[in-house]
Motif scaffolding. Structure first.
Motif, PDB file in Angstrom:
ATOM      1  N   LEU A 189      23.697   6.178  39.953  1.00 18.57           N
ATOM      2  CA  LEU A 189      23.718   7.350  40.766  1.00 18.57           C
ATOM      3  C   LEU A 189      23.293   7.247  42.329  1.00 18.57           C
ATOM      4  CD1 LEU A 189      22.641   9.804  38.080  1.00 18.57           C
ATOM      5  CD2 LEU A 189      24.674   9.499  38.693  1.00 18.57           C
ATOM      6  N   LEU A 219      17.566   6.832  39.825  1.00 17.85           N
ATOM      7  CA  LEU A 219      18.872   7.059  39.881  1.00 17.85           C
ATOM      8  C   LEU A 219      19.651   5.970  40.424  1.00 17.85           C
ATOM      9  CD1 LEU A 219      18.836  10.339  42.132  1.00 17.85           C
ATOM     10  CD2 LEU A 219      19.247  10.063  39.834  1.00 17.85           C
ATOM     11  N   ILE A 270      17.851  13.761  33.420  1.00 16.72           N
ATOM     12  CA  ILE A 270      17.868  13.603  34.573  1.00 16.72           C
ATOM     13  C   ILE A 270      17.345  14.800  35.451  1.00 16.72           C
ATOM     14  CG2 ILE A 270      19.509  13.287  36.686  1.00 16.72           C
ATOM     15  CD1 ILE A 270      21.016  11.546  34.786  1.00 16.72           C
ATOM     16  N   GLN A 271      17.535  15.863  34.743  1.00 16.22           N
ATOM     17  CA  GLN A 271      16.987  16.990  35.303  1.00 16.22           C
ATOM     18  C   GLN A 271      15.797  17.096  35.265  1.00 16.22           C
ATOM     19  OE1 GLN A 271      20.416  20.796  34.990  1.00 16.22           O
ATOM     20  NE2 GLN A 271      19.551  20.146  33.126  1.00 16.22           N
ATOM     21  N   ARG A 323      27.447  14.229  32.070  1.00 17.62           N
ATOM     22  CA  ARG A 323      26.783  12.936  31.396  1.00 17.62           C
ATOM     23  C   ARG A 323      25.950  13.498  30.362  1.00 17.62           C
ATOM     24  NH1 ARG A 323      25.213   8.261  35.275  1.00 17.62           N
ATOM     25  NH2 ARG A 323      23.377   7.919  33.595  1.00 17.62           N
ATOM     26  N   LEU A 327      20.399   4.193  37.234  1.00 22.71           N
ATOM     27  CA  LEU A 327      21.435   4.815  36.383  1.00 22.71           C
ATOM     28  C   LEU A 327      22.666   4.855  37.092  1.00 22.71           C
ATOM     29  CD1 LEU A 327      18.983   7.964  35.340  1.00 22.71           C
ATOM     30  CD2 LEU A 327      19.643   5.875  34.002  1.00 22.71           C
ATOM     31  N   GLY A 369      17.166   6.541  30.290  1.00 16.84           N
ATOM     32  CA  GLY A 369      18.591   6.770  29.804  1.00 16.84           C
ATOM     33  C   GLY A 369      19.507   5.972  28.653  1.00 16.84           C
ATOM     34  N   GLN A 392      26.694  15.617  39.833  1.00 17.18           N
ATOM     35  CA  GLN A 392      26.897  14.098  39.498  1.00 17.18           C
ATOM     36  C   GLN A 392      26.713  14.023  38.113  1.00 17.18           C
ATOM     37  OE1 GLN A 392      26.092  10.791  41.926  1.00 17.18           O
ATOM     38  NE2 GLN A 392      25.295  12.026  43.380  1.00 17.18           N
ATOM     39  N   VAL A 393      25.732  14.767  37.363  1.00 18.12           N
ATOM     40  CA  VAL A 393      25.369  14.498  35.974  1.00 18.12           C
ATOM     41  C   VAL A 393      25.870  15.411  35.065  1.00 18.12           C
ATOM     42  CG1 VAL A 393      23.216  13.146  37.119  1.00 18.12           C
ATOM     43  CG2 VAL A 393      23.093  15.569  36.343  1.00 18.12           C
ATOM     44  N   ASP A 404      23.221  12.223  29.363  1.00 16.34           N
ATOM     45  CA  ASP A 404      21.655  12.091  29.640  1.00 16.34           C
ATOM     46  C   ASP A 404      21.445  13.360  30.808  1.00 16.34           C
ATOM     47  OD1 ASP A 404      23.089  10.916  31.807  1.00 16.34           O
ATOM     48  OD2 ASP A 404      21.451   9.135  31.554  1.00 16.34           O
ATOM     49  N   ARG A 405      22.051  14.243  30.950  1.00 22.86           N
ATOM     50  CA  ARG A 405      21.536  15.229  32.096  1.00 22.86           C
ATOM     51  C   ARG A 405      20.487  15.984  31.978  1.00 22.86           C
ATOM     52  NH1 ARG A 405      25.613  17.398  28.976  1.00 22.86           N
ATOM     53  NH2 ARG A 405      25.342  19.353  27.984  1.00 22.86           N
ATOM     54  N   VAL A 431      23.135  15.942  43.170  1.00 22.91           N
ATOM     55  CA  VAL A 431      22.759  15.022  41.982  1.00 22.91           C
ATOM     56  C   VAL A 431      23.000  15.697  40.582  1.00 22.91           C
ATOM     57  CG1 VAL A 431      20.974  14.091  40.852  1.00 22.91           C
ATOM     58  CG2 VAL A 431      20.930  13.785  43.250  1.00 22.91           C
TER      59      VAL A 431
END
Length: 798
Positions: A503, A498, A532-533, A526, A501, A698, A522-523, A528-529, A519
């Protein structure tokens, strides 16, 4: 000899010392005990007793309780620093031992792997660390003497018959003697039964037990996965006879005395291609809150403990959903018939009736057996359209529209309550295969959850919470759905990613679900969510079934149990039986409580791990099929260019996930720019030494499909362009530039040189690189499988 220190052997009708008694003697000794000393200690003069003891000692050897030493004595593995574990092979010939006691895996070099097979239970002695920091192990003995079945492809070459295992972690080909070919033809997929295990001087011998068919025949990937993962898929004859006795329709006598809900406008809401409907819902305003009915098929009425149906359901553990095929937990007569809440027919059910407050709090609940009649079979697509105002559908289903709107209002309240308690809300995009008439994939399409999916999910969560609270209130015994706190190491790794990235995830003390939920907030916008998930999911523990309630971290719930899918999950069936048992004691004489059963602590202690295992088995099998189908699809796209993002960074290259298709492939470091690269394992970075370019998770990438291997289920990309997050290495920390030519270090910082293939590439990282996925264990921690029947997707009913 005391009565409890002996047992009788039926072969000889004599008493011999029990395992426990002999273990006690050997434990008290200061050194391994010879066989004659054991005989003398127990004063066994009868030859039949001595033979019985010898056989029992050998059985204890096979089970890893004892070790037979070179001095003809029996010792304890723990006193000899021996450890038990499972062999995890690698396609490059080496392997690892996953220890029963946990901790770091031990490394098995090539020559040790020649003595065992992937999946074997072994007794090993740990040695010193090698040059790469791996602690090596020596195999003392295999504990897997039982016959093994291995799926592979049969070949006849230069007068020799052999089977090449489909699972490349099985590093040795199987030799098939001529008398055991059993009609297999060159190139066919077969199931081989191992007759003789490998040794230093010989390969394993096997016989062809089953011929699956031609390689790459439509559906062969499913046949292979079923057998490789040991998924029961055939109904035994005694079960068929038992199922034939079950009536085709609900008997009037079975309805007697149950709560009659046939006039209550319960409806089912499922996927378009669903065939088994195990839950129905109805909601109405109740003061400032709501009253919610969740009716679940009463499977326990038909599947009684101790029957062939129950034994098979226990063995299967759950239904397994493949694209266009399902391996059900129960026979179709029940799963798609008598236990399916089909529209306009009477069905037996177990009901959770709940009162939910204006802020989404569960105020009251009750459980009871009932008879119902579904008023409509609705789909997620239709319900979402109705709630969005589709005039044609609202007219067609005008009788249930007001009830759907009440469900919608309840969903909004429950959603707000979920947000307040900080539950983690994953909204990952799944994919679906669209097949043509020849069962070849035409395209892969994303599948998005709509409001109807989420509405049903919240209703199911509420029923599961009520069921867990009910059992706890009455000190009952059932399986809870447990999701523990995140592992510290994985959490730290996730926070490092994070940070790269841009974050943050500030945590004070133990992490909370709300920390992860923030988190995701926050994304949310984005690009690229999804990635990140996925990484967030990997940082979490895997949810399991347990008799001990430790709460559900992801849902931020103190008690949670699976109640809503007894057609396709055995833990739900266990819970239904326990609820009936409690009701039979609190409401004596109430009809409809047949099928109850008492599960003691010991039984639940075994059922929890078993059901968790069958769930993982199903996930692994379906993932394997998905990976194969994605590779098959990409074969037609070799040379094509795609846009994607870097989904994982390793010492041997970059994994790229293609946008929309959600397919991963590898850009091997040997095919990257001609320079040295340094891998920062802590921050998941690959850094070019000369250029200073930083490749991180990412980053957007353009790739070309270079090659596809169906046999290894992997896809290789050529990197065309990368939109770097940064032009140079961030100044706050320099990467350790210790250089290793060729293969990089698999467990830390390593260096490889582009343009020069670094051996096999990946080094001894555990497991097969399937479809280019860096971590195959990413898994939703909650959610029931969706879309029931062929080509169905996985439901998110937690």
């Amino acid at each position: 000899m005391s009565q409890d220190s002996t047992s009788q052997t039926p072969q000889y009708d004599v008493e011999i010392p029990s395992r426990e008694a002999m273990l006690e003697v050997i434990t008290k000794a200061i050194k391994p005990v010879p066989y004659q000393d054991i005989i003398s200690h127990f004063k066994l003069n009868d030859e039949r007793q001595q033979i019985g003891v010898k056989r029992r000692l050998r059985a204890m050897e096979r089970d890893g309780q004892l070790v037979y030493t070179r001095n003809d004595a029996y010792g304890l593995p723990d006193r000899m620093d021996l450890k038990k574990g499972v062999v995890i092979g690698h396609r490059d010939g080496f392997g690892f031992v996953q220890l029963d006691e946990g901790g770091q895996d031990l490394y098995l070099p090539y020559h040790q792997m020649q003595l065992v097979m992937h999946g074997d239970r072994v007794l090993v002695k740990a040695g010193s660390a090698d040059a790469k920091g791996r602690r090596e192990a020596r195999v003392v003995r295999s504990l897997s003497d039982e016959k093994r079945e291995i799926v592979g492809r049969y070949f006849f070459e230069q007068g020799l018959s052999l089977v090449v295992p489909d699972d490349t972690r099985q590093g040795q080909d199987l030799i098939i003697p001529p008398e055991h070919v059993n009609g297999a033809r060159h190139g066919q997929m077969v199931v081989a039964e191992v007759l003789a295990r490998p040794s230093r001087r010989s390969s394993p011998l096997a016989r062809i037990k089953e011929i699956l068919g031609d390689h790459l025949a439509p559906g062969m990937e499913i046949e292979v996965a079923i057998r490789e993962h040991g998924i029961p898929h055939e109904w035994p004859d005694n079960l068929k006879r038992e199922a034939d006795k079950i009536p085709d329709e609900v008997l009037e006598s079975d309805k007697h005395g149950r709560v009659d809900l046939r006039k209550l406008p319960l409806v089912t809401i499922d996927g378009e291609d669903a065939r088994d409907f195990d839950d129905a819902v109805y909601c109405q305003p109740d003061g400032k809150g709501f009253r919610l009915w969740v009716a679940i098929a009463d499977v326990s009425h038909y599947v009684r403990p101790g029957t062939a149906l129950d034994r098979e359901a226990h063995g299967r553990g759950n239904s397994v959903y493949f694209p266009q095929q399902v391996i059900p937990m129960l026979p179709e007569k029940l799963s798609n018939g008598l236990c399916s809440l089909n529209p306009q027919v009477d069905r037996l059910c177990m009901v959770a009736e709940m009162v939910i407050g204006a802020r989404g709090k569960l105020m009251e609940y009750s459980f009871y057996p009932a008879v119902m009649n579904s008023h409509a079979r609705l789909t997620y697509t239709k319900v979402a359209a109705i709630l969005e105002g589709d005039p044609a559908l609202r007219k067609e289903y005008d009788a249930v529209v007001p009830h759907l709107e009440s469900l919608q209002q309840l969903y909004k309240v429950l959603r707000q309550a979920r947000d307040r308690r900080g539950a983690i809300d994953f909204d990952t995009v799944e994919t679906r295969f669209i097949f043509n008439a020849q069962r070849k994939i035409e395209r892969i399409v994303p599948v998005y959850r709509n409001q109807a999916h989420m509405l049903i999910e919240e209703c199911m969560i509420m029923a599961n919470v009520a069921a867990a609270q009910f059992v706890e209130k009455h000190n009952g015994g059932a399986l809870f759905r447990v999701h523990d706190l995140p592992d510290e190491d994985r959490l730290m790794a996730f926070r490092m990613v994070l940070g790269e990235l841009g974050l943050t995830m500030p945590i004070q003390g133990d992490p909370t679900p709300e920390d992860f939920a923030k988190v995701l907030e926050q994304v949310a916008d984005r690009p690229d969510r999804e990635l990140i998930q996925t990484m967030l999911l990997r940082s979490l523990q895997q949810a399991v079934y347990s008799a001990e309630n430790r709460g559900h971290f992801g849902l931020s719930l103190a008690a949670y149990a699976h109640f809503t899918s007894p057609i396709r999950r055995y833990p739900d069936l266990i819970l239904h039986r326990e609820i009936k048992r409690i009701l039979s004691e609190t409401l004596p004489g109430m009809p409809g409580l047949e099928g109850k059963h008492v599960y003691d602590e010991s039984a639940l202690g075994e059922l929890g791990p078993h059901c968790s295992h069958t769930e993982r088995r199903a996930d692994d099998a379906t993932r394997q099929v998905d990976e194969f189908l994605k590779c098959e699809f990409m074969q037609d796209h070799v040379g094509d260019e795609f846009e994607g993002v870097i989904s994982s960074v390793t010492n041997f290259g970059l994994f790229i996930r293609l946008n929309d298709l959600m397919i991963d492939g590898l850009v091997h470091i040997s095919n990257m720019t001609q320079e040295y690269y340094h891998y920062d394992a802590d921050r998941h970075l690959l850094v070019g030494e000369s250029s200073g370019k930083v490749y991180r998770i990412g980053d957007k990438a353009t790739v070309k499909v270079a090659s596809v291997s169906l046999a290894e289920r992997k896809i290789d990309f050529e990197l065309l362009a990368v939109e770097h997050s940064s032009a140079a290495l961030p100044p706050r920390k320099r990467v350790d530039l210790k250089r290793s030519r060729g293969k990089g270090s698999e467990r830390g910082k390593g260096t490889s040189r582009g343009g020069k293939p670094s051996g096999k590439g990946s080094g001894p990282s555990r497991g097969k690189r399937s479809d280019g996925k860096g971590n195959k264990n990413a898994k939703k921690h909650s959610g029931k499988k969706s879309g029931k029947g062929p080509a169905k997707q996985k439901k998110r009913r937690s």
